[in-house]
Every structure is written in C-alpha cells, then in structure tokens.
Design an enzyme around this catalytic site. Structure first.
Site, PDB file in Angstrom:
ATOM      1  N   SER A   1       0.843  -0.998   0.037  1.00  0.00           N
ATOM      2  CA  SER A   1       0.032   0.095  -0.008  1.00  0.00           C
ATOM      3  C   SER A   1       0.910   1.309   0.206  1.00  0.00           C
ATOM      4  CB  SER A   1      -0.882   0.186   1.179  1.00  0.00           C
ATOM      5  OG  SER A   1      -0.129  -0.113   2.444  1.00  0.00           O
TER       6      SER A   1
ATOM      7  N   ASP B   1      -3.354   6.389  12.083  1.00  0.00           N
ATOM      8  CA  ASP B   1      -2.398   5.961  10.990  1.00  0.00           C
ATOM      9  C   ASP B   1      -1.051   6.636  10.847  1.00  0.00           C
ATOM     10  OD1 ASP B   1      -1.309   4.742   8.550  1.00  0.00           O
ATOM     11  OD2 ASP B   1      -3.203   5.116   7.568  1.00  0.00           O
TER      12      ASP B   1
ATOM     13  N   HIS C   1       0.926   5.176   6.705  1.00  0.00           N
ATOM     14  CA  HIS C   1       0.503   5.874   5.372  1.00  0.00           C
ATOM     15  C   HIS C   1       0.811   7.282   5.435  1.00  0.00           C
ATOM     16  CE1 HIS C   1      -1.662   2.117   5.248  1.00  0.00           C
ATOM     17  NE2 HIS C   1      -1.174   1.796   3.959  1.00  0.00           N
TER      18      HIS C   1
END
Length: 465
Positions: free
Chosen positions: A200, A433, A436
């Site tokens: 990702s 998070d 990312h």
C-alpha cells in the site's frame, strides 16, 4: 594617329571590365551569404545536437520554455475538478501538447541555489527539509484529484493544518535538481509506461504521481482511471501523452496463495502470475517490507512453501529467499536496454518513541528512532547488489523518517471505509495511522526524486555501494 597604342588601350579597357565583373560577383556572393544567414536566424536555426543524447533529455527543453506561474489559490478557493469523462473525442495537436498545461513554478531564490552548490554529481537523498512559501508546493490540490483515496485525503477527513503540504526536500550540494513540476512530469511520461509493484505504500506513491499528472493535463476529459474491484490493479492514463501509470498489488513480491482448506501459503520460490503483465514497461518501481514484520493475527500467511512443500524457517531467511526469487525473475525477464528498474527503500512508520499524533512539522533536532529491522534492509541491499540487471535504489528512508508530521494520523478512515468519528479521533492509540502518508504530501517528493533519476543514465544516479 599612333597605331602602336591601340593594343595597350584595348588591354587596359579589358582589365577594367574584368575588375568590375569580379567586384560585382563578390558583392553578389556577400549579399547571398548575408541573406542566407538572415533566413536561418528567422527560421530559429539551432546547431546540431550531439548524437547519443539520453532518452529523457526532452525535459531540459520543456523547462527552458516554461513560464513562471502565479501563486496557487488557497485550498478553499479551489473548485473540484471534473471527474474523468469517457467521452470527449479528439486529440491535441503535438505542438500544442508540449506547450500546454500549467507553467512551471517560479525558481527558488538565488541565495538558496547558491547554498546548494552546482549541478554536478551529488546524492539527492541527502539533504534537509525547507518550508516552501513560494507556491511551489503542493504540486496539486486534493480537490484536483477526484480519484484520491479517502485513506490519505487528510484535508478531506478534517485535518485542520496544511503546513505538511508545503515542505520541500532540498538535496545538499545539488543545486536545483529534483525540482520539477507537473508539466515536466507529463513530458517525462510521454510515450512511456510506468509501473509500481508492491504494497500500500507503493499504492500511496502511485496515487501521488497520478494526481501530479492529472492536475497538469490540459484536457482532463482525455484521461482514464481503471480500478478493478479488488484494487489489486489500478491504472491512470493520459491519452494525449500516450502515458500510463500503473499499480500492481504484491506486498511480498512472491506469491501468496489461498489453499482449498482456506489456509494461506507464502510460496517463496514463485512470483504472482500477474507480474508477467508488467513486462515491456519503461519503468518498474518495486517495494516490499512492511508485511514481513507483521506477527500474530496481522500476519498474512499461515505457512511457508518451497517446491510445493511446507517448510519451516526464520523470518529473515524467508525474506532473503523471497528477494532472491524476485531478483532472479528480474535478471531473466527484464531487458535493461528497454526498462529502468527501481527498488524503493522502506517507508518508515512513526510509532512509540517518534509518534505521529498531533505532529505538525518535520523533525529538525534530535535523533530518529528506526523501527524497521536493519537486518532486513541489509538483505534488500545485498540482493540488489548481486543482480546482473542495474537496479536503482530509491533510498527515501531517512528523508521520510524526518517527516513525522506527514501521516494521516486520526484524519483517515476506518477498516469499513468511513472517516473516523469525533469519538474515534479521541482514541489515537487505537485509530491513528502512522504508516501511510497524506496527499498531497511526502510521496510527491518520492516521485520527484524518481523522475530526477530518470533524467540521467543509471550510472549517474544513486546506486548502492
């Protein structure tokens, strides 16, 4: 009359006529040369370029004719861009394409360039983060990118600050290198296919480049986004530039297979069949790492396999065997005269000691606590060094370690795809998070460094050892 004088007079007259004729011819020749010179200047004559120029040198001509751009409008003033339209036939004239699109931003102040030095050999991955208030960053607005995923659209998810979008990486001793814009990126992508393969974080990088290109395309109806239901394959196309940017989901690079009994086998000696679809690309960008460190319920496989048989081995040995399988595939299948191969280094997380929650500026003092095992980094670098195929190592780890401010944190979405509620945002230990990256943001710099590397032959870009 003395007849003896007639021959002399005749000779004198003949010499005079010959001198007049020679003078006239010289004048005509000078006039012809002057006219030819004026015609060549009017036609924009340029001396012949040396043969053997690099295939990416078109960028230098684009940058020379790009005009300075006005400062970007604020986030609130930007209207959402129309989504790509499947219709709108027609194509731009080739000459219009090269001049179309947003002009390049203004260059940095002269004193900054002086500090950085010249444009000779340098390590573009060694430098500092500087605040860019001259409208160079961000390279696009989130509203200009209708396919930007909710996971990394931090402003859309309520992040109140925007300073993380305006930091620029300044390589030490490299002058203005790596300072590119959307128009230059489009020219670099013209008639080329760029493919990202990995997890990702490589999808994060793919979204960044797709947004940079989409925001710069003069006619956005002449773009396409293909996104399969599983999100394992995504592609952006700028049709008037014959440019495609693709992403293939493969977090381990080797094959992860679900068996009939629903167990998951990580096959260390096989690559996914979809990897064959990347052959013929002009640029391949690989990564792996994060998924190898997951343990417990987060681990994606139930057992390891080699030659179709279950095997037991330590995580580092499994990682090394997987990288060797990938390296052999590249050496056997990739034509280095056709395809440039890159491996992006590990993208750092910011947890525990260096926690991303409530951070609004990069780390400028103190030390960064590395989280990814150094032994796994060594395995990646050793395998790349041993390959026959030239592989450029995009060593973005350290410059990214400094960007503790650039993660979504609590301005992201849940596993169900919904923005965090106010109650969930008050539980950062559970929901933040810190893996990312917000977009626009740090991955835009990764792509600028990738494009900078593409402008020079492999021997002149950042290689290992």
């Amino acid at each position: 009359m003395d007849h003896s004088m007639k021959p002399a007079a005749a000779l004198s007259a003949f010499s005079s006529r010959r001198w007049v004729l020679a003078t006239s011819l010289c004048s005509l020749a000078c006039l012809f040369l002057l006219s030819a010179g004026l015609l060549l200047l009017a036609a924009g004559y340029r001396p012949l370029q040396p043969r053997g120029a690099a295939p990416w040198d078109r960028l230098s001509r684009v940058r020379q004719k790009a005009a300075p751009s006005p400062a970007r409008a604020s986030h609130a003033a930007v209207a959402p861009a129309p989504a790509p339209d499947a219709g709108s036939p027609g194509a731009l004239d080739r000459s219009q394409e090269e001049d179309a699109g947003p002009p390049s931003p203004d260059p940095a102040p002269a004193e900054e360039e002086g500090e950085d030095g010249g444009d000779g050999e340098c390590d573009v991955f060694d430098g500092t983060w500087v605040r860019d208030d001259a409208a160079w960053y961000p390279l696009y607005e989130a509203a200009e990118c209708p396919f930007l995923s909710d996971q990394v659209a931090c402003r859309r998810n309520g992040r109140p600050d925007s300073g993380y979008e305006q930091w620029r990486w300044r390589p030490r001793g490299c002058g203005g290198r790596a300072r590119l814009g959307g128009a230059e990126a489009l020219e670099l992508c013209r008639d080329r296919r760029l493919v990202f393969v990995g997890d990702s974080l490589n999808r994060n990088m793919w979204e960044s480049l797709a947004c940079i290109l989409y925001a710069a395309v003069p006619d956005r109806s002449r773009t396409r986004i293909v996104d399969d239901a599983s999100s394992e394959y995504r592609i952006f196309r700028a049709m008037d530039y014959n440019c495609s940017v693709e992403f293939f989901w493969s977090p381990f690079l080797v094959k992860l297979e679900r068996k009939i009994n629903q167990t998951r086998a990580l096959q260390l000696d096989q690559l996914p069949a979809m990897l064959q679809r990347t052959l013929g690309a002009d640029v391949l960008v690989f990564n792996t790492g994060h998924w190898w460190t997951h343990t417990g319920k987060l681990r994606a496989w139930d057992h390891l396999e080699r030659d179709g048989k279950t095997v037991e081995m330590a995580g580092e040995e499994a990682f090394n065997r997987a990288l060797r399988t990938w390296a052999r595939w590249v050496d056997r299948n990739i034509d280095p005269t056709r395809t440039r191969v890159f491996f992006r280094s590990v993208s750092p997380e910011h947890k525990s000691v260096n926690w991303c929650y409530n951070q609004t500026s990069p780390i400028s003092t103190g030390t960064v606590a590395p989280w990814f095992p150094k032994s796994l980094v060594t395995i990646v670098e050793r395998n790349i060094k041993n390959m026959r195929t030239p592989v450029t190592y995009l060593n973005i780890t350290h410059l990214s370690e400094l960007r503790i401010d650039a993660h979504p944190s609590v301005y992201t979405i849940t596993r169900e795809g919904k923005p965090l509620s106010p109650e969930q945002q008050q539980q950062p230990l559970t929901y933040a998070d810190c893996s990312h990256w917000c977009l626009p943001g740090l991955p835009d710099t990764w792509n600028m460094l990738l494009l900078d590397s593409l402008m020079r032959p492999p021997s002149n870009v950042h290689l290992l050892g």
